[in-house]
Design a protein around this motif. Structure first.
Motif, PDB file in Angstrom:
ATOM      1  N   VAL A  26       0.829  -1.298   0.071  1.00 44.69           N
ATOM      2  CA  VAL A  26      -0.191   0.099  -0.081  1.00 44.69           C
ATOM      3  C   VAL A  26       0.911   1.414   0.102  1.00 44.69           C
ATOM      4  O   VAL A  26       0.449   2.291  -0.652  1.00 44.69           O
ATOM      5  CB  VAL A  26      -1.051   0.181   1.074  1.00 44.69           C
ATOM      6  N   LEU A  27       2.039   1.323   0.825  1.00 47.42           N
ATOM      7  CA  LEU A  27       2.632   2.327   0.783  1.00 47.42           C
ATOM      8  C   LEU A  27       3.593   2.819  -0.424  1.00 47.42           C
ATOM      9  O   LEU A  27       3.818   3.757  -0.607  1.00 47.42           O
ATOM     10  CB  LEU A  27       3.727   2.436   2.078  1.00 47.42           C
ATOM     11  N   SER A  28       3.809   1.599  -1.121  1.00 49.63           N
ATOM     12  CA  SER A  28       4.482   1.705  -2.425  1.00 49.63           C
ATOM     13  C   SER A  28       3.494   2.691  -3.388  1.00 49.63           C
ATOM     14  O   SER A  28       4.235   3.320  -4.525  1.00 49.63           O
ATOM     15  CB  SER A  28       4.617   0.385  -3.177  1.00 49.63           C
ATOM     16  N   LEU A  29       2.216   2.824  -3.039  1.00 42.71           N
ATOM     17  CA  LEU A  29       1.313   3.408  -4.076  1.00 42.71           C
ATOM     18  C   LEU A  29       1.264   5.034  -4.045  1.00 42.71           C
ATOM     19  O   LEU A  29       1.055   5.713  -4.696  1.00 42.71           O
ATOM     20  CB  LEU A  29       0.001   3.149  -3.825  1.00 42.71           C
ATOM     21  N   GLY A  30       2.242   5.679  -3.124  1.00 48.51           N
ATOM     22  CA  GLY A  30       2.675   6.731  -2.656  1.00 48.51           C
ATOM     23  C   GLY A  30       4.018   7.156  -3.169  1.00 48.51           C
ATOM     24  O   GLY A  30       4.487   8.430  -3.004  1.00 48.51           O
ATOM     25  N   LEU A  31       4.551   6.330  -3.768  1.00 48.21           N
ATOM     26  CA  LEU A  31       5.819   6.439  -4.318  1.00 48.21           C
ATOM     27  C   LEU A  31       5.954   6.629  -5.883  1.00 48.21           C
ATOM     28  O   LEU A  31       6.684   7.492  -6.278  1.00 48.21           O
ATOM     29  CB  LEU A  31       6.906   5.214  -3.972  1.00 48.21           C
ATOM     30  N   LEU A  32       5.391   5.773  -6.579  1.00 45.19           N
ATOM     31  CA  LEU A  32       5.041   5.840  -8.081  1.00 45.19           C
ATOM     32  C   LEU A  32       3.649   5.526  -8.323  1.00 45.19           C
ATOM     33  O   LEU A  32       2.960   4.843  -7.537  1.00 45.19           O
ATOM     34  CB  LEU A  32       6.053   4.807  -8.572  1.00 45.19           C
ATOM     35  N   ALA A  33       3.157   6.050  -9.783  1.00 48.41           N
ATOM     36  CA  ALA A  33       1.730   5.636  -9.947  1.00 48.41           C
ATOM     37  C   ALA A  33       1.747   4.261 -10.250  1.00 48.41           C
ATOM     38  O   ALA A  33       2.815   3.445 -10.513  1.00 48.41           O
ATOM     39  CB  ALA A  33       1.502   6.274 -11.298  1.00 48.41           C
ATOM     40  N   PRO A  34       0.488   3.609  -9.982  1.00 47.52           N
ATOM     41  CA  PRO A  34       0.398   2.150 -10.114  1.00 47.52           C
ATOM     42  C   PRO A  34       0.989   1.704 -11.670  1.00 47.52           C
ATOM     43  O   PRO A  34       1.645   0.296 -11.663  1.00 47.52           O
ATOM     44  CB  PRO A  34      -1.217   1.716 -10.071  1.00 47.52           C
ATOM     45  N   SER A  35       0.791   2.470 -12.535  1.00 48.23           N
ATOM     46  CA  SER A  35       1.155   2.101 -13.931  1.00 48.23           C
ATOM     47  C   SER A  35       2.766   1.992 -14.121  1.00 48.23           C
ATOM     48  O   SER A  35       3.214   0.967 -14.942  1.00 48.23           O
ATOM     49  CB  SER A  35       0.554   2.971 -15.106  1.00 48.23           C
ATOM     50  N   GLN A  36       3.375   2.775 -13.230  1.00 53.49           N
ATOM     51  CA  GLN A  36       4.892   2.635 -13.218  1.00 53.49           C
ATOM     52  C   GLN A  36       5.439   1.520 -12.511  1.00 53.49           C
ATOM     53  O   GLN A  36       6.317   0.872 -12.806  1.00 53.49           O
ATOM     54  CB  GLN A  36       5.523   4.126 -12.680  1.00 53.49           C
ATOM     55  N   ILE A  37       4.750   1.390 -11.556  1.00 57.97           N
ATOM     56  CA  ILE A  37       5.201   0.229 -10.542  1.00 57.97           C
ATOM     57  C   ILE A  37       5.074  -1.179 -11.212  1.00 57.97           C
ATOM     58  O   ILE A  37       5.891  -1.981 -10.977  1.00 57.97           O
ATOM     59  CB  ILE A  37       4.344   0.268  -9.135  1.00 57.97           C
ATOM     60  N   SER A  38       3.997  -1.230 -11.945  1.00 54.73           N
ATOM     61  CA  SER A  38       3.605  -2.535 -12.769  1.00 54.73           C
ATOM     62  C   SER A  38       4.960  -2.742 -13.537  1.00 54.73           C
ATOM     63  O   SER A  38       4.848  -4.194 -13.999  1.00 54.73           O
ATOM     64  CB  SER A  38       2.026  -2.644 -13.205  1.00 54.73           C
ATOM     65  N   GLN A  39       5.577  -1.725 -14.007  1.00 57.36           N
ATOM     66  CA  GLN A  39       6.468  -2.066 -15.101  1.00 57.36           C
ATOM     67  C   GLN A  39       7.934  -2.284 -14.623  1.00 57.36           C
ATOM     68  O   GLN A  39       8.870  -2.388 -15.413  1.00 57.36           O
ATOM     69  CB  GLN A  39       6.414  -0.904 -16.296  1.00 57.36           C
ATOM     70  N   LEU A  40       7.922  -2.094 -13.155  1.00 60.38           N
ATOM     71  CA  LEU A  40       9.244  -2.393 -12.684  1.00 60.38           C
ATOM     72  C   LEU A  40       9.801  -3.780 -12.810  1.00 60.38           C
ATOM     73  O   LEU A  40       8.960  -4.689 -12.733  1.00 60.38           O
ATOM     74  CB  LEU A  40       9.329  -2.094 -11.010  1.00 60.38           C
ATOM     75  N   HIS A  41      11.240  -3.940 -12.750  1.00 61.11           N
ATOM     76  CA  HIS A  41      11.756  -5.270 -12.992  1.00 61.11           C
ATOM     77  C   HIS A  41      11.642  -6.138 -11.386  1.00 61.11           C
ATOM     78  O   HIS A  41      11.706  -5.510 -10.415  1.00 61.11           O
ATOM     79  CB  HIS A  41      13.282  -5.154 -13.315  1.00 61.11           C
ATOM     80  N   THR A  42      11.363  -7.356 -11.572  1.00 60.46           N
ATOM     81  CA  THR A  42      11.109  -8.187 -10.661  1.00 60.46           C
ATOM     82  C   THR A  42      12.424  -8.349  -9.945  1.00 60.46           C
ATOM     83  O   THR A  42      13.523  -8.506 -10.383  1.00 60.46           O
ATOM     84  CB  THR A  42      10.864  -9.745 -11.092  1.00 60.46           C
ATOM     85  N   PRO A  43      12.572  -7.922  -8.654  1.00 62.53           N
ATOM     86  CA  PRO A  43      11.596  -7.934  -7.583  1.00 62.53           C
ATOM     87  C   PRO A  43      11.486  -6.323  -7.612  1.00 62.53           C
ATOM     88  O   PRO A  43      12.166  -5.735  -7.493  1.00 62.53           O
ATOM     89  CB  PRO A  43      12.284  -8.319  -6.124  1.00 62.53           C
ATOM     90  N   SER A  44       9.945  -5.941  -7.741  1.00 69.19           N
ATOM     91  CA  SER A  44       9.601  -4.424  -7.601  1.00 69.19           C
ATOM     92  C   SER A  44      10.082  -3.688  -6.682  1.00 69.19           C
ATOM     93  O   SER A  44      10.167  -2.366  -6.689  1.00 69.19           O
ATOM     94  CB  SER A  44       8.094  -4.528  -7.931  1.00 69.19           C
ATOM     95  N   MET A  45      10.322  -4.425  -5.487  1.00 69.62           N
ATOM     96  CA  MET A  45      10.618  -3.471  -4.264  1.00 69.62           C
ATOM     97  C   MET A  45      11.977  -3.023  -4.428  1.00 69.62           C
ATOM     98  O   MET A  45      12.333  -2.070  -3.851  1.00 69.62           O
ATOM     99  CB  MET A  45      10.409  -4.358  -2.906  1.00 69.62           C
ATOM    100  N   GLY A  79      13.115  -1.870  -7.160  1.00 73.72           N
ATOM    101  CA  GLY A  79      13.114  -0.644  -7.781  1.00 73.72           C
ATOM    102  C   GLY A  79      12.695   0.468  -7.153  1.00 73.72           C
ATOM    103  O   GLY A  79      13.172   1.521  -7.337  1.00 73.72           O
ATOM    104  N   LEU A  80      11.772   0.194  -6.167  1.00 75.86           N
ATOM    105  CA  LEU A  80      11.104   1.388  -5.380  1.00 75.86           C
ATOM    106  C   LEU A  80      12.216   1.797  -4.385  1.00 75.86           C
ATOM    107  O   LEU A  80      12.219   2.968  -4.147  1.00 75.86           O
ATOM    108  CB  LEU A  80       9.882   0.769  -4.805  1.00 75.86           C
ATOM    109  N   MET A  81      12.886   0.849  -3.938  1.00 79.67           N
ATOM    110  CA  MET A  81      14.289   1.216  -2.916  1.00 79.67           C
ATOM    111  C   MET A  81      15.044   2.123  -3.614  1.00 79.67           C
ATOM    112  O   MET A  81      15.755   3.070  -2.929  1.00 79.67           O
ATOM    113  CB  MET A  81      14.637  -0.022  -2.172  1.00 79.67           C
ATOM    114  N   ALA A  82      15.386   1.746  -4.836  1.00 78.70           N
ATOM    115  CA  ALA A  82      16.324   2.550  -5.506  1.00 78.70           C
ATOM    116  C   ALA A  82      15.955   3.844  -5.941  1.00 78.70           C
ATOM    117  O   ALA A  82      16.518   4.849  -5.973  1.00 78.70           O
ATOM    118  CB  ALA A  82      16.790   1.908  -6.900  1.00 78.70           C
ATOM    119  N   GLN A  83      14.516   3.665  -6.035  1.00 78.44           N
ATOM    120  CA  GLN A  83      13.788   5.375  -6.318  1.00 78.44           C
ATOM    121  C   GLN A  83      14.110   6.238  -5.082  1.00 78.44           C
ATOM    122  O   GLN A  83      14.088   7.509  -5.257  1.00 78.44           O
ATOM    123  CB  GLN A  83      12.464   4.915  -6.596  1.00 78.44           C
ATOM    124  N   MET A  84      14.097   5.504  -3.849  1.00 78.22           N
ATOM    125  CA  MET A  84      14.174   6.489  -2.600  1.00 78.22           C
ATOM    126  C   MET A  84      15.562   6.651  -2.161  1.00 78.22           C
ATOM    127  O   MET A  84      15.868   7.797  -1.747  1.00 78.22           O
ATOM    128  CB  MET A  84      13.395   5.693  -1.439  1.00 78.22           C
TER     129      MET A  84
END
Length: 349
Positions: free
Chosen positions: A260-279, A281-286
């Motif tokens: 749920v908190l991931s949804l405040g970092l990127l738009a759902p359409s962007q998150i769904s395109q992240l390379h596995t494991p998507s977490m 990519g989100l951590m690198a974003q932060m």
């Protein structure tokens, strides 16, 4: 409760077994998995339904444990009491075989994660010959560790559980600090969902979105029954009930927090395109690229810990059927944790 086992597992160990067996690789891919077919509202509704169902199930485990204290071997014992030895045997072996088959996916994920590092690129996606050989070696090493006794393997599981929780907790804290409310609300109740496979937008109802979340989330909760299977090894039967509740709370907080908190970092359409494991990519974003490396390393530890927990579960389930007479008695033989001159295998006295 049986007094045949000297090395008993305490409340902390039982909670760690539940978390260790439930938190594997799924949580690291969960942000992209959820947003592949759903937006924030659908995800929240789906998680609400999953949480209600999960706590209803754990309440059943808790009540059965406390109200049937003479049955100290969990799912197997309850099935045997209701349907006889054949029912108990089928329930336990069915569960155990499913666990064993699932371990193959854990081994693939472990060496696929290793393959993401330059030094271990020869492991590829976890299905190359070097990966298969290394997976076999790792499987036998963990089996050897489990054969030394549940107490020893539980200690290792406790360590790996702590190691995997720390980065996950760090991700949740960082996601809270970097949470961008406008990003979260921008597509909150939208019925337009981006398909990362076809790269097209589709209209998906909120009902269908929450349904897809249910399908994605349910399999991440496998392992909640771990403490009941180890009831014969618990210091107190009441600890089994407490561990089931505490472990469930910890798991739902980690799963919901990361997705749920991931949804405040990127738009759902962007998150769904992240390379596995998507977490990762989100951590690198932060925090930068080192965050991605940390998550990949955590993924390896997490899945290795889950593999250890499930191999231990498999061996315990086999032992229980021998202990209570639903299978041949020699399956109940225990390994001594102390060296001695007599053979280390001895039948139950």
């Amino acid at each position: 409760m049986s007094k045949e086992i000297k090395n008993k597992v305490g409340l902390g160990g039982l909670v760690a077994l539940i978390i260790g067996g439930t938190i594997g690789s799924g949580i690291f891919a969960l942000p992209a998995t959820m947003t592949a077919n759903a937006n924030p509202l659908g995800i929240l509704i789906g998680w609400a339904i999953v949480a209600v169902g999960m706590f209803a199930l754990t309440s059943v485990y808790r009540n059965l444990t406390l109200q049937q204290p003479e049955i100290d071997d969990g799912i197997y014992g309850w099935s045997k009491a209701l349907f006889g030895h054949l029912g108990g045997f089928i329930a336990n072996y069915g569960h155990g075989i499913g666990d064993a088959v699932g371990n193959a996916s854990y081994l693939t994920v472990i060496f696929s994660a290793f393959g993401g590092f330059t030094l271990f690129r020869f492991f590829g996606d976890g299905t190359t010959w070097p990966a298969v050989v290394a997976a076999s070696v790792l499987l036998w090493l963990i089996t050897f560790l489990v054969a030394q006794g549940v107490k020893d393997s539980t200690v290792v599981n406790n360590v790996t559980t702590v190691i995997k929780i720390i980065p996950l907790a760090a991700f949740i804290i960082l996601a809270l600090l970097n949470f961008h409310a406008p990003t979260f609300w921008a597509s909150f109740a939208s019925t337009r969902v981006f398909d990362a496979g076809s790269h097209h937008w589709h209209q998906v109802s909120i009902f269908a979105q929450s349904k897809s979340v249910l399908l994605s989330a349910m399999w991440t909760l496998i392992g909640l029954e771990s403490a009941t299977i180890y009831a014969t090894r618990a210091k107190r039967l009441s600890d089994v009930a407490k561990a089931t509740t505490l472990g469930s709370l910890a798991i739902i907080l980690l799963l919901v927090g990361t997705s749920v908190l991931s949804l405040g970092l990127l738009a759902p359409s962007q998150i769904s395109q992240l390379h596995t494991p998507s977490m990762a990519g989100l951590m690198a974003q932060m925090v930068g690229n080192w965050g991605s490396t940390l998550i990949n390393a955590c993924l390896i530890v997490s899945v290795t810990g889950a593999l250890l927990a499930w191999i231990t579960l498999c061996s315990e389930e086999i032992r229980l059927t021998g202990r209570s007479g639903s299978a041949t008695k020699w399956l109940n033989r225990l390994i001594s944790t102390k060296p001695r001159k007599t053979p280390c295998w001895s039948p139950r006295g």
